[in-house]
Design a protein around this motif. Structure first.
Motif, PDB file in Angstrom:
ATOM      1  N   LEU A   1     112.805   4.637 160.309  1.00  0.00           N
ATOM      2  CA  LEU A   1     113.034   6.042 160.663  1.00  0.00           C
ATOM      3  C   LEU A   1     114.179   6.674 159.888  1.00  0.00           C
ATOM      4  O   LEU A   1     114.226   7.901 159.719  1.00  0.00           O
ATOM      5  CB  LEU A   1     113.307   6.174 162.167  1.00  0.00           C
TER       6      LEU A   1
ATOM      7  N   SER B   1     108.514  12.228 164.452  1.00  0.00           N
ATOM      8  CA  SER B   1     109.263  12.634 163.276  1.00  0.00           C
ATOM      9  C   SER B   1     108.312  13.223 162.226  1.00  0.00           C
ATOM     10  O   SER B   1     108.572  14.267 161.631  1.00  0.00           O
ATOM     11  CB  SER B   1     110.017  11.425 162.719  1.00  0.00           C
TER      12      SER B   1
ATOM     13  N   THR C   1     108.205  17.162 161.070  1.00  0.00           N
ATOM     14  CA  THR C   1     108.387  17.478 159.655  1.00  0.00           C
ATOM     15  C   THR C   1     107.241  18.344 159.137  1.00  0.00           C
ATOM     16  O   THR C   1     107.456  19.355 158.456  1.00  0.00           O
ATOM     17  CB  THR C   1     108.478  16.175 158.844  1.00  0.00           C
TER      18      THR C   1
ATOM     19  N   SER D   1     113.632  11.836 157.707  1.00  0.00           N
ATOM     20  CA  SER D   1     113.307  13.260 157.659  1.00  0.00           C
ATOM     21  C   SER D   1     114.558  14.075 157.937  1.00  0.00           C
ATOM     22  O   SER D   1     115.416  13.652 158.713  1.00  0.00           O
ATOM     23  CB  SER D   1     112.235  13.584 158.702  1.00  0.00           C
TER      24      SER D   1
ATOM     25  N   HIS E   1     115.094  14.856 161.690  1.00  0.00           N
ATOM     26  CA  HIS E   1     115.273  13.753 162.642  1.00  0.00           C
ATOM     27  C   HIS E   1     116.718  13.264 162.589  1.00  0.00           C
ATOM     28  O   HIS E   1     117.271  13.045 161.508  1.00  0.00           O
ATOM     29  CB  HIS E   1     114.307  12.615 162.269  1.00  0.00           C
TER      30      HIS E   1
ATOM     31  N   ASN F   1     116.740  11.669 168.313  1.00  0.00           N
ATOM     32  CA  ASN F   1     116.272  10.353 168.724  1.00  0.00           C
ATOM     33  C   ASN F   1     117.447   9.588 169.326  1.00  0.00           C
ATOM     34  O   ASN F   1     118.444   9.363 168.664  1.00  0.00           O
ATOM     35  CB  ASN F   1     115.709   9.664 167.471  1.00  0.00           C
TER      36      ASN F   1
ATOM     37  N   ARG G   1     119.355  10.325 164.491  1.00  0.00           N
ATOM     38  CA  ARG G   1     119.348   9.182 165.406  1.00  0.00           C
ATOM     39  C   ARG G   1     120.758   8.822 165.848  1.00  0.00           C
ATOM     40  O   ARG G   1     121.637   8.577 165.022  1.00  0.00           O
ATOM     41  CB  ARG G   1     118.685   7.977 164.745  1.00  0.00           C
TER      42      ARG G   1
END
Lengths: 410, 311
Positions: free
Chosen positions: A135, A108, A112, A141, A144, A127, A146
């Protein structure tokens, strides 16, 4: 003249090569394909290849086929960054990873910084399994996303379930010694204190990540502590071998795990004979899934010889395809903008939402236990004749944990 | 508490004996040829894979006999056609040869059997509970591992101390030139010792494969510990290797069982002196302890516990 013809031919060939290379959308799959994490990494690769085929069969992304680039990170953050660079050099603008929160944090961070330095060439990181809270909190970020429930969501679900289990009195915590395992340990302590203050924590263990091949010494210690239940966030080999050692020693205890369903876990549970005592927490369950999901499960098992461990990988890829379609672009920035706040159908039925504030996905979660199949259940695991039964459903609304993320948008 | 001590001792002795099966060959090879064989743990891995391959075709027991013999032959061939040629270029060349060999073997294993762990199973004839104590069960297979290791140790001692072959080996250890003068074929003795050392490591692999995990990283996981064993025991000392193996096996197992940290030992002041380190428990640093022992031994007794040669 001949030279010229040859040159033209070469040029034509090169151009053709370049054209065909551009026809695919490359997705870098960065996960362990060797070492202690290999068994889950290989399973993940099969899953992503399967989903890529599914999307390609439906016309791909804006007419281009998805191509999965498998890259071995050996569950090592430095190695993962090298592999991410390799993926980018090979033309990938999207990468995905799941095993190891320390690895995800490194990726991540890398993505970035890379995007800051290379405007116009941004890379997106999906992710699917690294669940450390950080995270989507202080380390969040824009690049990123998830799809797996983070550690607090999972622990909230486990401890909510424990409120109904009055037989649990003495709990033993055993976790992997890195960011994620330490997080699980901390969350378990906090949430047990709040929800079950009467429970005594009789042991609290951290062991090296994916290095231990014999858990017998740890099981002897758990046995001696008199624990009636064990809470663990262990995954991959660390989960299967822990259960195997428990089976060897005849340890009779309740297990509350994040990942007992992974490779080797079900076989070891069957061996212990702990019917209905080993639990896990998941975003989808094959035996209660919607019909379409069950059909996919049957086909998936036939081709890959494993069950679908990652319904969230399906959610990830299908939402990726949806975002590309809505944005009508393969530009990572445009795709990211569409993914933010997107609500979509999830693999097992129902819907889920990608929260805009921190890029964490929310959906209903299930607590399951493992035991002999009952009437009407279709799916066993690892040919044991035993399967999962849903014990409790945790609604997405009840898992809406706050975030400290202050998202910086480009 | 008694239960914990008892089972930790059992587990520790078992792990120690496994280490010894490999360390014995390594230390013999070292004392005879002066070569630290970096590929020794690879023979352990080959043993496990050969055992797996034979056991799934014709059963565990044939594998138990054949696999170590095969590994022994592989070891002898490597000595005869690899190491002996490199020998004339000196010890550094030999060291580099074995170092490279370890990588080659790991890659070959990757190519033949893949990177995933293979399903090497405990034979059904040994898949039962040996005994139950304080309602903890102990698998029969582990007792079998222990018995095999002890039998092998007895065999090694008898051969070395009570037979003519052992006499020649011992003589060749310290005075190879004199043994050659007396008409013995020293290079063949070397080859035999290398082969037997490899076979012992192979045997360890065959029996450890089903209980631990048979995977390509198994050599790399165990290799460094082996060097700790032979350095702590004293290079070239069989008795030293035995003592050090048991010591390391027990230390690692008991360290896991102990929860104490510096804070528990000297109170909260530990936090002001060591910071976060004060809270780290002994169990957490268990895997580190053998290396700590290595460093301490090198500082305070460079010959090792039983050795008489500077490391």
């Amino acid at each position: 003249m001949r030279k010229l013809t040859l040159g033209v031919c070469m040029a034509a060939l090169l151009a053709a090569g370049a054209a065909s290379a551009q026809e695919t959308v490359k997705l870098g799959y960065i996960d362990p394909l060797s070492g202690g994490g290999a068994s889950v990494g290989e399973g993940g690769l099969k899953t992503f290849n399967w989903i890529a085929d599914e999307i390609n069969a439906q016309g791909g992304l804006l007419g281009k086929k998805i191509e999965i680039l498998p890259l071995d990170d050996k569950t090592n953050p430095q190695e993962a960054v090298v592999q991410a660079q390799k993926a980018i050099d090979a033309g990938a603008r999207f990468i995905t990873q799941g095993n190891g929160s320390s690895v995800a944090a490194a990726l991540s961070d890398f993505v970035t910084k890379f995007n800051d330095r290379n405007p116009g060439k941004e890379v997106l990181f999906f992710n699917y399994a690294a669940v450390d809270d950080a995270l989507t909190n202080d380390k969040c970020s824009f690049w990123h996303f998830r799809w797996d429930a983070n550690s607090s969501i999972k622990m909230a679900a486990v401890t909510n379930y424990l409120k109904t289990q009055s037989s649990v009195k003495k709990v033993y915590l055993i976790n992997q010694d890195y960011s994620f395992g330490q997080g699980v340990k901390k969350l378990a302590r906090e949430m047990l204190k709040a929800k079950r203050p009467d429970v005594e924590i009789v042991g609290d263990e951290l062991h090296p990540l994916l290095k231990i091949t014999d858990f017998a010494p740890y099981i002897a210690k758990i046995k001696a502590s008199g624990a009636d239940s064990i809470i663990t966030g262990n995954w991959g080999q660390d989960m299967a071998l822990l259960l195997k050692a428990a089976a060897d020693a005849g340890l009779q205890a309740n297990w509350y795990t994040y990942y007992a369903g992974g490779a080797g876990g079900p076989t070891a549970i069957k061996q212990t004979g702990l019917a209905g005592k080993v639990h896990d927490i998941v975003e989808g369950d094959s035996n209660t899934a919607a019909e379409a999901a069950q059909k996919t499960e049957v086909e998936f098992r036939k081709k890959n010889n494993i069950s679908i461990w990652y319904p969230r990988a399906f959610n990830e890829m299908r939402m990726f395809a949806k975002a590309v379609k809505e944005a009508n672009s393969l530009d990572p920035k445009a795709v990211a903008a569409k993914l933010e706040g997107m609500t979509a159908d999830v693999f097992d039925g129902g819907t889920g939402t990608m929260r805009k504030d921190d890029h964490q996905f929310f959906q209903d979660m299930y607590v399951r236990s493992f035991g002999p199949l009952t009437a009407g259940q279709k799916f066993d695991e690892e040919n044991t004749g035993w399967g999962w039964t849903v014990k409790g459903k945790v609604l997405a609304a009840d898992t809406n944990v706050p975030t400290t993320c202050k998202m910086e948008r480009p | 508490m008694l239960q914990l001590i008892l089972f930790s001792t059992l587990n520790g002795v078992l792990y120690g004996m496994l280490l010894f099966m490999m360390a014995s060959g390594l230390t013999l090879i070292f004392s005879m040829m002066g070569v630290l064989n970096f590929a020794h743990a690879s023979f352990y891995m080959i043993g496990a894979y050969f055992g797996f391959e034979i056991s799934r075709r014709i059963g565990f027991w044939p594998g138990f006999i054949i696999a170590p013999l095969l590994v022994g032959v592989v070891g002898a061939l490597i000595e005869r056609y690899g190491l002996r040629r490199v020998h004339k270029f000196g010890h550094v060349a030999e060291l580099l040869f074995t170092f490279g060999l370890a990588f080659v073997i790991e890659e070959l294993v990757n190519m033949f059997w893949g990177k995933l762990p293979v399903d090497y199973q405990v034979p059904p004839s040994l898949d039962f509970v040996a005994f139950t104590l304080f309602d903890t069960t102990y698998p029969a297979y582990r007792m079998f591992m222990l018995a095999t290791a002890i039998a092998m140790f007895a065999f090694l001692i008898i051969v070395l101390k009570r037979t003519r072959v052992g006499l020649i080996i011992q003589a060749a250890l310290t005075h190879p030139n004199m043994v050659a003068m007396l008409g013995h074929d020293v290079p063949t003795v070397f080859m035999m010792v290398f082969g037997v050392g490899a076979a012992l490591a192979g045997l360890a692999g065959v029996i450890a494969g089903p209980a631990l995990v048979t995977q390509p990283s198994m050599a790399a996981l165990l290799g460094p510990i082996l060097f700790v064993v032979i350095v702590v025991g004293g290079l070239g000392s069989l008795g030293g290797a035995f003592a050090a193996s048991l010591l390391i096996g027990l230390v690692q197992t008991f360290a896991v069982a102990i929860n104490g940290s510096l804070v528990d030992l000297i109170g909260p002041t530990a936090n002001t002196i060591f910071g976060e380190l004060g809270n780290v428990t002994l169990a957490q640093i268990a895997p580190l302890l053998p290396y700590l022992m290595l460093v301490l031994v090198l500082i305070f007794k460079p010959t090792g516990l039983f050795g008489n040669r500077e490391t």
